[in-house]
Design an enzyme around this catalytic site. Sequence first.
Site, PDB file in Angstrom:
ATOM      1  CD  GLU A 292      -2.936  -1.252   0.316  1.00 55.59           C
ATOM      2  OE1 GLU A 292      -3.036  -0.311  -0.490  1.00 55.59           O
ATOM      3  OE2 GLU A 292      -3.712  -2.221   0.334  1.00 55.59           O
ATOM      4  CB  CYS A 326      -3.055   6.096   1.413  1.00 46.46           C
ATOM      5  SG  CYS A 326      -1.922   5.501   2.672  1.00 46.46           S
TER       6      CYS A 326
END
Length: 539
Positions: A292, A326
Amino acid sequence: MGGRALLAAAPWRARGVLPILLRTMTTTANASTNDVLRELGIDGPHSGAYAGRWLKTSGPELESRNPATGELLGTVRQATAKEYEACVAAAVEAFERWRTVPAPKRGELVRRIGNELRVKKDALGKLVTLEVGKILQEGLGEVQEAIDIADFAVGQSRMLYGLTMPSERPGHAMREQWHPLGVVGVVTAFNFPAAVWAWNAMLAFVCGDACVWKPSPKAPLTAIAMTNVCRGVLEEEGFGALATLCIGTNQDVAQRLVDDPRLPLVSFTGSSEVGKHVASRLGARFAKAILECGGNNAIVVMDDADLDMALRSIVFGSVGTAGQRCTTTRRVLVHEKVASELEQRLVKAYAGIPIGDPMKKGTLCGPLIDQVAVDNMQAALALAKKAGGKVVYGGEVLALPGKLKKGHFVRPAIVRAENEYACVQKETFAPILYLVRVKGLDEAIAKHNGVPQGLASAIFSRDVLNAERFLSTTGSDCGIANVNIGTSGAEIGGAFGGEKDTGGGRESGSDAWKAYMRRQTNTINGTRELPLAQGIQFG
């Protein structure tokens, strides 16, 4: 209590919702920093290694400071290579017992962990805010994510489905089943110091795995607190080392974890640059990876969009967590017919954003995590100006009064830019929003996809054809694509992850559980004959 004893234990303790809520209410809204730390078992210097029990660690001391005030929250004595070895050995031993426990029983343990998280939600949410600077609503929301994925995992524990398949050979049967994988390495970033570990750990636990957690050095106390909350449940059943924690330097812990053949899967959250290094090291030993990494998320705003909805989504997506998610909205690809109006409305909205103490009700933008993040934001804005961009709002470093004078505060920025600028192509972990004008959907999609990253995306349009095109194979190339909602705020029920330089792999919902197990295909011969597949005759 070992695996056999756990199976024999009856009944498992049922804990109702009302007592949990009553216990939760004992934490007051005005609890001091020391009260929060004390409630979570972080009263004084703390060990950085847990392996079914807290180990005596001998590595360098790590400080945790409040990014809003500069206040020292606590210190952690980090683990060395020797203590890392003790952690992994304990996790391996726990896994070898845990994998034999039936999955629904594993789910029951996770249910109890979720209940304990509910009890400590208020204190944990405040600690997230104190340690990484999220506003309190976001800190509480992060802990709720951990609770939600625990609930999800409990249900999943009864749905680790395999397949049955017809065999071409008479009297034969084929099936596919899933087995526990092993010890999972989990490396997390500061921006979601509780939830990302929970995404991995709750699923790993019901799948029969153990975890070794290496958290960000910028958020060690949250990791210790989460471990303290979970370990009471796990230790009671003799499985404390399932939630092994190892806080240490990159050399002593992170590199060893990535290279450790006892860890068949590593979940890594961090920058794309580091993610590429992690991927290459894992690939060298044929380990599985969930990566990620960077996001450069965009919202497309078409000329028929509901601008009120788009405005609210853009502001939350770009300013929430001070631009350090993110999934932060970093680019807006806006149709030229509505570009000026949207820009004016964004400037007005940004001017009204309360910036300050993230613990204070009403604050919408807290601090950046540290001075490096502040410097990176200023460097990106300088590059944007040099390339020809125009800062239409914000960008200043703020000196707030009183106890916030040592905080890392900035004013969120809006910049007119072009998609090909180097600063736009790169993710800067700060509240910078680039406005890029487009003439139509084709250009919007081309520019949207014209960056190295591929995490989250969204389009605002009332036209179903625009929406379906954006979601089609010729539309967004991201792992997450939304219509008439923003890029931030993903629910745990969907698989979370991205493509390209975002890294690949999925966490959280949908069928992400499969990453934490190994697939096995079986063929069973129920006859006294040995026919070969494909009709082969041999001998």
